[in-house]
Design a protein around this motif. Structure first.
Motif, PDB file in Angstrom:
ATOM      1  N   SER A  67       0.831  -1.210   0.000  1.00  0.00           N
ATOM      2  CA  SER A  67       0.000   0.000   0.000  1.00  0.00           C
ATOM      3  C   SER A  67       0.863   1.256   0.000  1.00  0.00           C
ATOM      4  N   ALA A  68       0.775   2.020  -1.057  1.00  0.00           N
ATOM      5  CA  ALA A  68       1.556   3.257  -1.158  1.00  0.00           C
ATOM      6  C   ALA A  68       1.127   4.276  -0.107  1.00  0.00           C
ATOM      7  N   VAL A  88       7.532   0.261  -2.326  1.00  0.00           N
ATOM      8  CA  VAL A  88       6.254  -0.381  -2.620  1.00  0.00           C
ATOM      9  C   VAL A  88       6.565  -1.707  -3.303  1.00  0.00           C
TER      10      VAL A  88
END
Length: 199
Positions: A67-68, A88
């Motif tokens: 999850s960025a 990421v």
């Protein structure tokens, strides 16, 4: 909704949701896990970076997360720390060469990875033969009453947050080919455990 979408959505309130357990239990456990680490360390599922303050300054830490938006919070915690890199990356398909880390660590992550055995197999691959994989996790209890409750609530937690509360994590670690050298029960009988294993 995909696991990425769920964690992107919860990224703003994730730390707040876990505050009670952080104060009661998690903080103490994190101190133990990260004390004395050295060499090159991979943290899988670094999330918002709650473990970052516990890393020794003389180890090189690489943290990955799918999850960025979760990772954006971790980057704030890592600001000014030259020994920390954040990327990421999918835990099930890591872009690292074989045997390049002294330690591979997860804390409360294997409950939400879609295929935990695949991720654990990757952890084994990137860990040095003499290295250690450390998993601080919650999992399905061997106590029938607790396991019943976990099974009852799992469809709800998995649907809303992507967290599976009834994962058979010890079994999954063995399925990945890792050799368990320590399994310590921490809380709620054997729901919370610290497991150390070798590739």
């Amino acid at each position: 909704m995909s696991i990425i979408s769920k964690y992107n959505r919860f990224s703003r309130v994730y730390d707040l949701m876990e505050t009670p357990m952080e104060l009661m239990r998690y903080g103490k456990w994190r101190k133990e896990v990260f004390f004395g680490l050295e060499g090159r360390v991979l943290e899988v599922g670094v999330g918002t970076g709650k473990n970052i303050p516990y890393y020794p300054d003389d180890c090189e830490m690489v943290g990955i997360d799918i999850s960025a938006k979760m990772l954006s919070h971790a980057k704030k915690r890592a600001a000014g720390k030259k020994n920390i890199s954040l990327l990421v990356m999918d835990a099930e398909h890591m872009g690292f060469v074989d045997g390049c880390f002294d330690y591979v660590i997860t804390t409360f992550v294997l409950c939400s990875i879609p295929d935990p055995v695949s991720a654990l197999t990757e952890m084994k691959r990137v860990c040095k033969p003499e290295g250690t994989v450390i998993n601080l996790e919650h999992m399905r209890s061997s106590n029938r009453a607790i396991a019943f409750v976990e099974d009852l609530f799992n469809p709800i937690t998995a649907s809303i947050t992507g967290v599976n509360v009834n994962r058979k994590t010890v079994e999954n670690i063995r399925k990945a080919g890792l050799g368990i050298i320590e399994e310590r029960k921490l809380a709620m009988k054997d729901v919370f455990r610290l497991i150390r294993s070798k590739p």
